[in-house]
Design a protein around this motif. Structure first.
Motif, PDB file in Angstrom:
ATOM      1  N   GLU A 141       0.868  -1.244   0.091  1.00 38.87           N
ATOM      2  CA  GLU A 141      -0.024  -0.204  -0.115  1.00 38.87           C
ATOM      3  C   GLU A 141       0.906   1.354  -0.124  1.00 38.87           C
ATOM      4  O   GLU A 141       0.559   2.174  -0.758  1.00 38.87           O
ATOM      5  CB  GLU A 141      -0.804   0.070   1.177  1.00 38.87           C
ATOM      6  N   GLU A 142       2.157   1.319   0.682  1.00 37.95           N
ATOM      7  CA  GLU A 142       2.928   2.465   0.875  1.00 37.95           C
ATOM      8  C   GLU A 142       3.414   2.776  -0.518  1.00 37.95           C
ATOM      9  O   GLU A 142       3.412   3.616  -0.946  1.00 37.95           O
ATOM     10  CB  GLU A 142       4.063   2.201   1.821  1.00 37.95           C
ATOM     11  N   PHE A 143       3.855   1.856  -1.179  1.00 36.94           N
ATOM     12  CA  PHE A 143       4.351   1.965  -2.540  1.00 36.94           C
ATOM     13  C   PHE A 143       3.286   2.380  -3.798  1.00 36.94           C
ATOM     14  O   PHE A 143       3.608   3.183  -4.608  1.00 36.94           O
ATOM     15  CB  PHE A 143       5.032   0.334  -3.270  1.00 36.94           C
ATOM     16  N   ARG A 144       2.112   1.558  -3.403  1.00 40.04           N
ATOM     17  CA  ARG A 144       0.860   2.178  -4.230  1.00 40.04           C
ATOM     18  C   ARG A 144       0.725   3.741  -4.011  1.00 40.04           C
ATOM     19  O   ARG A 144       0.520   4.522  -5.233  1.00 40.04           O
ATOM     20  CB  ARG A 144      -0.356   1.494  -4.118  1.00 40.04           C
ATOM     21  N   HIS A 145       0.722   4.228  -2.965  1.00 45.08           N
ATOM     22  CA  HIS A 145       0.513   5.710  -2.784  1.00 45.08           C
ATOM     23  C   HIS A 145       1.784   6.502  -3.303  1.00 45.08           C
ATOM     24  O   HIS A 145       1.666   7.655  -3.682  1.00 45.08           O
ATOM     25  CB  HIS A 145       0.429   5.996  -1.331  1.00 45.08           C
ATOM     26  N   GLU A 146       2.878   5.802  -3.321  1.00 42.69           N
ATOM     27  CA  GLU A 146       4.295   6.546  -3.657  1.00 42.69           C
ATOM     28  C   GLU A 146       3.833   6.774  -5.341  1.00 42.69           C
ATOM     29  O   GLU A 146       4.252   7.679  -6.100  1.00 42.69           O
ATOM     30  CB  GLU A 146       5.391   5.624  -3.428  1.00 42.69           C
ATOM     31  N   LEU A 147       3.428   5.698  -5.858  1.00 40.33           N
ATOM     32  CA  LEU A 147       2.931   5.662  -7.578  1.00 40.33           C
ATOM     33  C   LEU A 147       1.953   6.922  -7.774  1.00 40.33           C
ATOM     34  O   LEU A 147       2.176   7.595  -8.839  1.00 40.33           O
ATOM     35  CB  LEU A 147       2.722   4.344  -7.748  1.00 40.33           C
ATOM     36  N   MET A 148       1.019   6.790  -6.819  1.00 38.70           N
ATOM     37  CA  MET A 148       0.071   7.971  -6.802  1.00 38.70           C
ATOM     38  C   MET A 148       0.800   9.071  -6.688  1.00 38.70           C
ATOM     39  O   MET A 148       0.520  10.151  -7.968  1.00 38.70           O
ATOM     40  CB  MET A 148      -1.117   7.679  -5.930  1.00 38.70           C
ATOM     41  N   ARG A 149       1.736   9.304  -6.007  1.00 36.65           N
ATOM     42  CA  ARG A 149       2.322  10.742  -5.854  1.00 36.65           C
ATOM     43  C   ARG A 149       3.062  11.172  -7.005  1.00 36.65           C
ATOM     44  O   ARG A 149       3.185  12.374  -7.344  1.00 36.65           O
ATOM     45  CB  ARG A 149       3.223  10.475  -4.466  1.00 36.65           C
ATOM     46  N   ARG A 150       3.902  10.258  -7.461  1.00 36.53           N
ATOM     47  CA  ARG A 150       4.699  10.376  -8.873  1.00 36.53           C
ATOM     48  C   ARG A 150       3.750  10.610 -10.188  1.00 36.53           C
ATOM     49  O   ARG A 150       4.061  11.875 -10.677  1.00 36.53           O
ATOM     50  CB  ARG A 150       5.316   9.263  -9.052  1.00 36.53           C
ATOM     51  N   ALA A 151       2.643   9.888 -10.186  1.00 35.29           N
ATOM     52  CA  ALA A 151       1.814  10.290 -11.187  1.00 35.29           C
ATOM     53  C   ALA A 151       1.260  11.772 -11.092  1.00 35.29           C
ATOM     54  O   ALA A 151       1.052  12.386 -12.147  1.00 35.29           O
ATOM     55  CB  ALA A 151       0.563   9.521 -11.359  1.00 35.29           C
ATOM     56  N   GLU A 152       0.876  12.268  -9.852  1.00 35.81           N
ATOM     57  CA  GLU A 152       0.249  13.536  -9.611  1.00 35.81           C
ATOM     58  C   GLU A 152       1.423  14.665 -10.010  1.00 35.81           C
ATOM     59  O   GLU A 152       1.213  15.648 -10.492  1.00 35.81           O
ATOM     60  CB  GLU A 152      -0.050  13.804  -8.136  1.00 35.81           C
ATOM     61  N   GLU A 153       2.709  14.398  -9.694  1.00 36.16           N
ATOM     62  CA  GLU A 153       3.763  15.329  -9.698  1.00 36.16           C
ATOM     63  C   GLU A 153       4.113  15.297 -11.529  1.00 36.16           C
ATOM     64  O   GLU A 153       4.393  16.368 -11.661  1.00 36.16           O
ATOM     65  CB  GLU A 153       5.008  14.746  -8.999  1.00 36.16           C
ATOM     66  N   LYS A 154       3.836  14.359 -12.024  1.00 35.96           N
ATOM     67  CA  LYS A 154       4.197  14.130 -13.645  1.00 35.96           C
ATOM     68  C   LYS A 154       3.019  15.125 -14.089  1.00 35.96           C
ATOM     69  O   LYS A 154       3.558  15.837 -15.250  1.00 35.96           O
ATOM     70  CB  LYS A 154       4.079  12.919 -14.098  1.00 35.96           C
ATOM     71  N   ALA A 155       1.722  15.019 -13.672  1.00 32.62           N
ATOM     72  CA  ALA A 155       0.634  15.469 -14.004  1.00 32.62           C
ATOM     73  C   ALA A 155       0.998  17.108 -14.193  1.00 32.62           C
ATOM     74  O   ALA A 155       0.563  17.935 -15.027  1.00 32.62           O
ATOM     75  CB  ALA A 155      -0.609  15.273 -13.642  1.00 32.62           C
ATOM     76  N   LYS A 156       1.427  17.390 -12.858  1.00 35.52           N
ATOM     77  CA  LYS A 156       1.528  18.964 -12.748  1.00 35.52           C
ATOM     78  C   LYS A 156       2.624  19.598 -13.689  1.00 35.52           C
ATOM     79  O   LYS A 156       2.728  20.689 -14.015  1.00 35.52           O
ATOM     80  CB  LYS A 156       1.870  19.150 -11.089  1.00 35.52           C
ATOM     81  N   GLU A 157       3.741  18.765 -13.794  1.00 37.27           N
ATOM     82  CA  GLU A 157       5.024  19.257 -14.807  1.00 37.27           C
ATOM     83  C   GLU A 157       4.514  19.113 -16.071  1.00 37.27           C
ATOM     84  O   GLU A 157       4.904  20.233 -17.129  1.00 37.27           O
ATOM     85  CB  GLU A 157       6.041  18.136 -14.533  1.00 37.27           C
TER      86      GLU A 157
END
Length: 363
Positions: free
Chosen positions: A336-352
């Protein structure tokens, strides 16, 4: 109609997404380097070379190769194996027990630990000796050219002496395992260098499966399919409760060492076909002549009033769930922790990416 419960494809896709992305990090030198240094802290040799050995269904294995030996480190993949810490602890205890109490060749455990003790907190791990081998017992006896995706077929041209050699060794291995005896059913824990206790719950591959009542998607194809599967489970439970699934002689100790993945593919052979190392659906389904839509009606009378009422409540819930495919799962903590990390990366990429898209729109 299949007599077995299908996997929850919504949760399955999420599991594969987590697992696949977790594996990608092992391509990064900044991840490999700490692992290599960690391995060298616990084992050393001349002319070391670090490689990714293989990815299996549940684990990834990396190897540190020296001039005259090699060491593997193995991590369970998040998203594919539940209870990873418990799984690793159990396997370490059993491997050490087999190594100490039998002559069955298994990898020597150099070091093991929890996720917190692992490099970069990648997950619970086992460091063990690498065993060189030529083939597996499965491949040695399989018909040449048999497709990998199909069940193996014994090669009719197998030399009789070779066949006898291989199966004699396997028989001796099973005989040694049958001589182990424990006072309780459960998982082994190593107490000291030479003693083990059964003081934890048993943990099998089937415990990774999701039960009908708790699986969110794809557990039933229709109302009748749900009733059929529920009745099958209740009847199986009744047999277990009434102690009709085993002989009375099997109810009391001693209990034997058991593994649900012990098969020819996990028996590794060397050049001369001697064992180099041993590594590590369920309903009352209809027969071909039975109509699965009618079978449950014939068995309904075997349930009590409470169970019959519970069927319709379950059917109503399952029919509602079939209308919307929602992700619902209960992964372990580090999955679950790694899944949230993937979600965070996806959000950061979307912002970029957003400023670039805006810039392109203005051109």
């Amino acid at each position: 109609m299949e007599p077995l419960t299908c996997y929850d494809n919504v949760a399955w896709e999420q599991s594969e997404y987590v697992s696949d992305n977790w594996l990608l990090q092992f391509l990064d030198i900044e991840v490999k380097r700490p692992i290599a240094l960690f391995m060298l802290m616990h084992d050393s040799g001349r002319d070391s070379e670090f490689t990714t050995l293989k990815k299996g269904s549940f684990n990834i294995v990396l190897r540190m190769e020296f001039t005259h030996s090699a060491t593997n480190i193995r991590f369970p993949q998040p998203g594919t194996a539940m209870f990873p810490e418990e799984k690793v602890e159990n396997e370490v205890a059993v491997k050490r027990f087999i190594s100490d109490q039998t002559s069955i060749p298994v990898p020597f455990i150099l070091h093991s630990g929890t996720r917190e003790e692992s490099p970069l907190k990648l997950g619970p791990f086992i460091m063990m000796s690498h065993i060189e081998y030529t083939t597996s017992m499965y491949d040695a006896l399989n018909t040449p050219g048999c497709p990998k995706e199909e069940w193996g077929v014994l090669d009719p041209n197998t030399d009789e002496d070779r066949f006898r050699l291989i199966y004699t060794q396997l028989a001796k291995t099973l005989l040694q395992l049958s001589k182990t005896a424990f006072p309780e059913i459960g998982s082994l824990t190593q107490v000291d260098d030479f003693s083990w206790e059964v003081n934890r719950r048993p943990l099998s591959m089937n415990m990774n499966e999701v039960h009908l009542a708790y699986q969110r998607n794809d557990s039933a194809e229709s109302a009748d399919d749900c009733r059929r599967k529920f009745i099958a489970k209740q009847l199986f439970y009744k047999l277990a409760r009434d102690k009709k699934l085993f002989s009375p002689y099997d109810e009391n100790a001693p209990f034997k060492l058991w593994r649900d993945d012990f098969r020819p593919a996990n028996v590794l052979l060397n050049d001369d076909m001697h064992i180099a190392c041993v590594i590590d659906q369920r309903f009352f389904g209809p027969t071909e002549a039975d109509d699965p839509n009618e079978m449950w009606r014939e068995r309904l009378g075997l349930l009590d009033d409470t169970q019959r009422c519970e069927i319709e409540r379950l059917v109503e819930r399952k029919l509602e769930e079939m209308g919307d495919r929602v992700l619902e799962w209960d992964p372990d903590e580090y999955t679950e922790e790694f899944r949230h990390e993937l979600m965070r990366r996806a959000e950061e990429k979307a912002k970029e990416d957003l400023p670039r898209e805006t810039e392109n729109d203005t051109k």
